[in-house]
Design a protein around this motif. Sequence first.
Motif, PDB file in Angstrom:
ATOM      1  N   TYR A  53       0.557  -1.195   0.073  1.00 34.96           N
ATOM      2  CA  TYR A  53       0.276  -0.186   0.153  1.00 34.96           C
ATOM      3  C   TYR A  53       0.980   1.065  -0.126  1.00 34.96           C
ATOM      4  O   TYR A  53      -0.014   2.081  -0.508  1.00 34.96           O
ATOM      5  N   LEU A  54       2.431   1.588   1.047  1.00 33.71           N
ATOM      6  CA  LEU A  54       2.434   2.337   0.690  1.00 33.71           C
ATOM      7  C   LEU A  54       3.392   3.102  -0.939  1.00 33.71           C
ATOM      8  O   LEU A  54       4.239   3.898  -1.136  1.00 33.71           O
ATOM      9  N   SER A  55       3.727   2.048  -1.332  1.00 32.59           N
ATOM     10  CA  SER A  55       4.522   2.015  -2.129  1.00 32.59           C
ATOM     11  C   SER A  55       3.299   3.151  -3.522  1.00 32.59           C
ATOM     12  O   SER A  55       3.808   3.556  -3.990  1.00 32.59           O
ATOM     13  N   GLN A  56       2.258   2.035  -3.455  1.00 29.47           N
ATOM     14  CA  GLN A  56       1.455   2.791  -3.904  1.00 29.47           C
ATOM     15  C   GLN A  56       1.126   4.284  -3.746  1.00 29.47           C
ATOM     16  O   GLN A  56       0.912   5.609  -4.663  1.00 29.47           O
ATOM     17  N   LEU A  57       0.879   4.955  -2.364  1.00 24.28           N
ATOM     18  CA  LEU A  57       1.746   6.060  -1.766  1.00 24.28           C
ATOM     19  C   LEU A  57       2.709   6.555  -2.300  1.00 24.28           C
ATOM     20  O   LEU A  57       2.725   8.069  -2.714  1.00 24.28           O
ATOM     21  N   ALA A  58       3.264   6.028  -2.293  1.00 22.05           N
ATOM     22  CA  ALA A  58       4.961   6.834  -3.141  1.00 22.05           C
ATOM     23  C   ALA A  58       4.825   7.275  -4.372  1.00 22.05           C
ATOM     24  O   ALA A  58       5.360   8.211  -4.882  1.00 22.05           O
ATOM     25  N   LYS A  59       4.126   6.520  -4.940  1.00 17.46           N
ATOM     26  CA  LYS A  59       4.051   6.421  -6.767  1.00 17.46           C
ATOM     27  C   LYS A  59       3.199   7.717  -6.739  1.00 17.46           C
ATOM     28  O   LYS A  59       3.698   8.279  -7.773  1.00 17.46           O
ATOM     29  N   ARG A  60       2.413   7.594  -6.278  1.00 15.45           N
ATOM     30  CA  ARG A  60       1.347   9.053  -5.719  1.00 15.45           C
ATOM     31  C   ARG A  60       1.816  10.044  -6.361  1.00 15.45           C
ATOM     32  O   ARG A  60       1.701  10.976  -6.386  1.00 15.45           O
ATOM     33  N   THR A  61       2.567  10.088  -4.754  1.00 10.84           N
ATOM     34  CA  THR A  61       3.011  11.604  -4.293  1.00 10.84           C
ATOM     35  C   THR A  61       4.391  11.956  -4.602  1.00 10.84           C
ATOM     36  O   THR A  61       4.483  13.261  -5.060  1.00 10.84           O
ATOM     37  N   LEU A  62       4.656  11.638  -5.320  1.00 11.52           N
ATOM     38  CA  LEU A  62       6.183  11.108  -6.722  1.00 11.52           C
ATOM     39  C   LEU A  62       5.636  12.167  -8.183  1.00 11.52           C
ATOM     40  O   LEU A  62       6.218  12.674  -8.560  1.00 11.52           O
ATOM     41  N   GLU A  63       4.531  11.638  -8.210  1.00  9.37           N
ATOM     42  CA  GLU A  63       3.303  12.125  -9.187  1.00  9.37           C
ATOM     43  C   GLU A  63       2.932  13.299  -9.589  1.00  9.37           C
ATOM     44  O   GLU A  63       2.888  14.316 -10.188  1.00  9.37           O
ATOM     45  N   LYS A  64       2.731  13.607  -7.891  1.00 12.19           N
ATOM     46  CA  LYS A  64       2.187  14.769  -7.110  1.00 12.19           C
ATOM     47  C   LYS A  64       3.807  15.483  -6.725  1.00 12.19           C
ATOM     48  O   LYS A  64       3.260  17.222  -6.679  1.00 12.19           O
ATOM     49  N   SER A  65       4.678  15.488  -7.066  1.00  4.11           N
ATOM     50  CA  SER A  65       6.207  16.252  -7.114  1.00  4.11           C
ATOM     51  C   SER A  65       6.524  16.507  -5.620  1.00  4.11           C
ATOM     52  O   SER A  65       6.776  16.967  -5.575  1.00  4.11           O
ATOM     53  N   SER A  66       6.557  15.808  -4.849  1.00  4.89           N
ATOM     54  CA  SER A  66       5.965  16.083  -3.376  1.00  4.89           C
ATOM     55  C   SER A  66       7.381  15.367  -3.066  1.00  4.89           C
ATOM     56  O   SER A  66       8.043  14.128  -3.781  1.00  4.89           O
ATOM     57  N   ASN A  67       8.070  15.868  -2.105  1.00  6.68           N
ATOM     58  CA  ASN A  67       9.497  15.177  -1.809  1.00  6.68           C
ATOM     59  C   ASN A  67       9.490  14.581  -0.626  1.00  6.68           C
ATOM     60  O   ASN A  67      10.763  13.905  -0.533  1.00  6.68           O
ATOM     61  N   ILE A  68       8.386  14.094  -0.590  1.00  8.69           N
ATOM     62  CA  ILE A  68       8.142  12.553   0.684  1.00  8.69           C
ATOM     63  C   ILE A  68       8.763  11.664   0.377  1.00  8.69           C
ATOM     64  O   ILE A  68       7.871  11.567  -0.645  1.00  8.69           O
ATOM     65  N   LYS A  69       9.474  10.829   1.485  1.00  9.61           N
ATOM     66  CA  LYS A  69      10.001   9.613   0.880  1.00  9.61           C
ATOM     67  C   LYS A  69       9.562   8.995   2.245  1.00  9.61           C
ATOM     68  O   LYS A  69       8.735   8.886   2.853  1.00  9.61           O
ATOM     69  N   PHE A  70       9.074   7.680   1.728  1.00 12.67           N
ATOM     70  CA  PHE A  70       8.585   6.218   2.548  1.00 12.67           C
ATOM     71  C   PHE A  70       9.906   5.109   2.994  1.00 12.67           C
ATOM     72  O   PHE A  70      10.817   5.111   1.912  1.00 12.67           O
ATOM     73  N   LEU A  71       9.417   4.316   4.056  1.00  6.56           N
ATOM     74  CA  LEU A  71      10.990   3.845   4.605  1.00  6.56           C
ATOM     75  C   LEU A  71       9.959   2.779   4.835  1.00  6.56           C
ATOM     76  O   LEU A  71       9.493   3.024   6.188  1.00  6.56           O
ATOM     77  N   VAL A  72      10.293   1.647   4.603  1.00  8.41           N
ATOM     78  CA  VAL A  72       9.864   0.117   5.231  1.00  8.41           C
ATOM     79  C   VAL A  72      10.871  -0.445   5.934  1.00  8.41           C
ATOM     80  O   VAL A  72      12.289  -0.683   4.959  1.00  8.41           O
ATOM     81  N   ILE A  73      11.160  -0.532   6.883  1.00  6.99           N
ATOM     82  CA  ILE A  73      11.781  -1.897   8.053  1.00  6.99           C
ATOM     83  C   ILE A  73      10.916  -2.687   9.069  1.00  6.99           C
ATOM     84  O   ILE A  73      10.026  -2.857   9.280  1.00  6.99           O
ATOM     85  N   GLY A  74      12.240  -3.784   8.097  1.00  4.17           N
ATOM     86  CA  GLY A  74      11.148  -5.451   8.869  1.00  4.17           C
ATOM     87  C   GLY A  74      11.255  -6.209   7.665  1.00  4.17           C
ATOM     88  O   GLY A  74      12.445  -6.864   7.251  1.00  4.17           O
ATOM     89  N   GLY A  75      10.945  -7.386   8.653  1.00  2.00           N
ATOM     90  CA  GLY A  75      11.006  -8.550   7.125  1.00  2.00           C
ATOM     91  C   GLY A  75       9.615  -9.226   7.177  1.00  2.00           C
ATOM     92  O   GLY A  75       8.639  -8.977   8.155  1.00  2.00           O
ATOM     93  N   GLY A  76       8.948 -10.238   6.426  1.00  2.00           N
ATOM     94  CA  GLY A  76       8.662 -11.378   6.444  1.00  2.00           C
ATOM     95  C   GLY A  76       7.747 -12.105   5.477  1.00  2.00           C
ATOM     96  O   GLY A  76       8.953 -11.661   4.164  1.00  2.00           O
ATOM     97  N   ALA A  77       6.664 -12.518   4.968  1.00  2.00           N
ATOM     98  CA  ALA A  77       6.077 -13.029   3.719  1.00  2.00           C
ATOM     99  C   ALA A  77       5.987 -12.557   2.667  1.00  2.00           C
ATOM    100  O   ALA A  77       6.372 -13.317   1.376  1.00  2.00           O
ATOM    101  N   GLU A  78       5.824 -10.926   3.000  1.00  2.00           N
ATOM    102  CA  GLU A  78       5.362 -10.354   1.666  1.00  2.00           C
ATOM    103  C   GLU A  78       7.017  -8.982   1.637  1.00  2.00           C
ATOM    104  O   GLU A  78       6.643  -8.214   1.005  1.00  2.00           O
TER     105      GLU A  78
END
Length: 425
Positions: free
Chosen positions: A241-266
Amino acid sequence: MLYSNKMRIIYLHQYFNTPDMSGGTRSYEMARRLVANGHEVHMITCLRSETDHSDWFSTMEAGINVHWFPVRYDNTMSFWRRMKAFFEFAFKATGKAISVGGDIVFATSTPLTIAIPGIITSKKLKIPMVFEVRDLWPEMPIAIGALKNPLLKFLAKKFEKLAYFNSKAIVALSPGMKAGILATNFPRERVAVIPNSSDCEWFRDKYHGPDSKLEVKYPWLKDSPLIIYTGTLGALNGVAYLSQLAKRTLEKSSNIKFLVIGGGAEYNLVKDTAKRLGVLNINFFMLERLPKKDMPLMYKRATFVSSLFVSVKEMESNSANKFFDGLAAQKPLLINYSGWHADLLRKNNAGLVLAGKGFDDAANDIIKAVKDTQCMREMGKNSSILADTFFDREILALQLEKVLLYAVNKTSTFPEDIASGKYFK
């Protein structure tokens, strides 16, 4: 007969973590506070990682006597491999708990199979059991289709009731979990809601150094607003879900960054999705699991702390550690689900609730909030107030101690349910 208010506690938790390990540390934090209050705590758990040990071994962690048994486990395993690990530990933990002995058994799920050593030890030693419900099981695996066989579903529900009705008291981690317990006709007056807690001292700035070294280690951070997610990347979390938000914010010329820390099946699915969307290592970044002790500095750098779940009704009663860590760190929360967390954030203006919103609207809400420094400051302040007033670990550890003392008849009254607090009204 017990003559003092000091207890020898057999604490059963299959997935116990110390701050040197990745994952939630609720049992560690609760147990060390029980030790500080004069109780003797024996934690019976499993070691999931590779080890040279082939049998039980013990360590002392912050005054807690921790008894480890090696049982390989991670959530990338198949359902049946995980079930095998659950029952293997349940069998081994039963003998260990009986040999350790004590005044009370405190068994915390998940998995629900932890009730097996809890019940048997309680009966064998003639001591009470308190059961802690961290997730409604089997409702959760049934809801996501992991448990489909009608006979297994029937047996699981029977075992759920068996666990509850062999308990002197039950601790639920959310109001929704309490409601699920009460649906089995367990007495209301013996269920306490003690949510996951905020380690306020641990996450506050004055206990940690400057975060400038993060920009050295991760130069892509720069001075950009940062949304972080920490924890499990499983099917229920839906972190793509966060990668989809990252795509939309990038398209809107925002400089917001997203960081995922963790592990698991996905983990790989999330990474591949971000790569396919063209945001991986552009405004979407991933780090593998970090020890809990390293999290405060990461949280300090965050603009929003996110807690995520797929759209499954049963997940609305969750009590995710990361949510309360965000409050402790005085950060606005960002969630994509409904339920008591959403109600809490809306009522107290402590974050953004994106449940039911499309990616474009969600991205717009985030961009708008980040640009409003006064709004962000106010939400962070309100998070801090919630953590200090209702969810501070020190307060909730005392609530747990009261439940345990009640169960061994050291106090005549059950502690006031924290769910009666005004934040639920």
